[in-house]
Design an enzyme around this catalytic site. Structure first.
Site, PDB file in Angstrom:
ATOM      1  N   HIS A 103       0.838  -1.205   0.000  1.00 54.34           N
ATOM      2  CA  HIS A 103       0.000   0.000   0.000  1.00 54.34           C
ATOM      3  C   HIS A 103       0.868   1.247   0.000  1.00 54.34           C
ATOM      4  O   HIS A 103       1.797   1.377   0.774  1.00 54.34           O
ATOM      5  CB  HIS A 103      -0.995   0.012   1.161  1.00 54.34           C
ATOM      6  CG  HIS A 103      -0.412  -0.136   2.518  1.00 54.34           C
ATOM      7  ND1 HIS A 103       0.049  -1.336   3.030  1.00 54.34           N
ATOM      8  CD2 HIS A 103      -0.226   0.774   3.504  1.00 54.34           C
ATOM      9  CE1 HIS A 103       0.486  -1.160   4.264  1.00 54.34           C
ATOM     10  NE2 HIS A 103       0.346   0.117   4.579  1.00 54.34           N
ATOM     11  N   LEU A 104       0.522   2.130  -0.922  1.00 49.60           N
ATOM     12  CA  LEU A 104       1.208   3.403  -1.060  1.00 49.60           C
ATOM     13  C   LEU A 104       0.482   4.440  -0.224  1.00 49.60           C
ATOM     14  O   LEU A 104      -0.727   4.617  -0.369  1.00 49.60           O
ATOM     15  CB  LEU A 104       1.205   3.847  -2.536  1.00 49.60           C
ATOM     16  CG  LEU A 104       1.786   5.234  -2.840  1.00 49.60           C
ATOM     17  CD1 LEU A 104       3.279   5.277  -2.526  1.00 49.60           C
ATOM     18  CD2 LEU A 104       1.526   5.603  -4.295  1.00 49.60           C
ATOM     19  N   HIS A 105       1.216   5.109   0.651  1.00 49.60           N
ATOM     20  CA  HIS A 105       0.654   6.219   1.415  1.00 49.60           C
ATOM     21  C   HIS A 105       0.695   7.447   0.517  1.00 49.60           C
ATOM     22  O   HIS A 105       1.773   7.869   0.084  1.00 49.60           O
ATOM     23  CB  HIS A 105       1.461   6.467   2.698  1.00 49.60           C
ATOM     24  CG  HIS A 105       1.312   5.377   3.694  1.00 49.60           C
ATOM     25  ND1 HIS A 105       0.368   5.420   4.696  1.00 49.60           N
ATOM     26  CD2 HIS A 105       1.958   4.198   3.824  1.00 49.60           C
ATOM     27  CE1 HIS A 105       0.448   4.323   5.415  1.00 49.60           C
ATOM     28  NE2 HIS A 105       1.407   3.555   4.903  1.00 49.60           N
TER      29      HIS A 105
END
Length: 157
Positions: A103-105
């Site tokens: 997951h990319l913040h």
């Protein structure tokens, strides 16, 4: 890289509005939703729908996936009218991540507190390293590391 579509027990596999996620963007391959515990004024998580354990699972062949996530992240921040100098996008590196699904913040600053900002500190590299010691890797650093044929880790890479 893990290539299974979903992983039993993974909280992010099959993320949907029906499962309580606040979806802000979606296509056939990726989905983005509001972080349930935002660290910044705008805080979205962007994930591939296909299960991938983490940034540490990626290799040079996965650069296009990370570049696509970068494009989508900027598009989301554009829609939120976040200035270029107030953007932060990156990945928390295991074992410091809370969910084992890539997951990319995607963040529009400012951070909600100085304490929360500590989790997302970018450690610049020196010499041949694109990143120094740290548990967060900026997306541009991740792309540079993967392009060199290396993997992303907590230590300098």
């Amino acid at each position: 890289m893990s290539t299974q579509q979903t992983k039993p027990g993974c909280v992010f596999c099959n993320a949907s509005a029906a499962r309580g996620f606040n979806i802000v963007w979606e296509d056939d391959e990726f989905i983005a939703f509001s972080d349930r515990s935002p660290a910044a004024q705008h805080h979205v998580l962007l994930i591939p729908k296909r299960h991938i354990d983490s940034i540490k699972s990626l290799h040079q062949a996965d650069v296009a996936l990370v570049e696509r996530m970068n494009e989508i992240g900027h598009s989301i921040l554009d829609q939120l009218n976040v200035a270029k100098d107030l953007r932060r996008m990156g990945y928390v590196i295991p074992p410091f991540n809370s969910i084992y699904h890539l997951h990319l913040h995607v963040q529009g600053l400012p951070y909600t507190s100085a304490l929360k900002s500590l989790m997302y500190q970018v450690s610049t590299g020196t010499g041949n390293n694109d990143k120094g010691f740290g548990w967060f890797v900026d997306i541009d650093q991740a792309i540079a590391i993967l392009n060199k044929g290396h993997t992303v880790g907590v230590f300098a890479c």
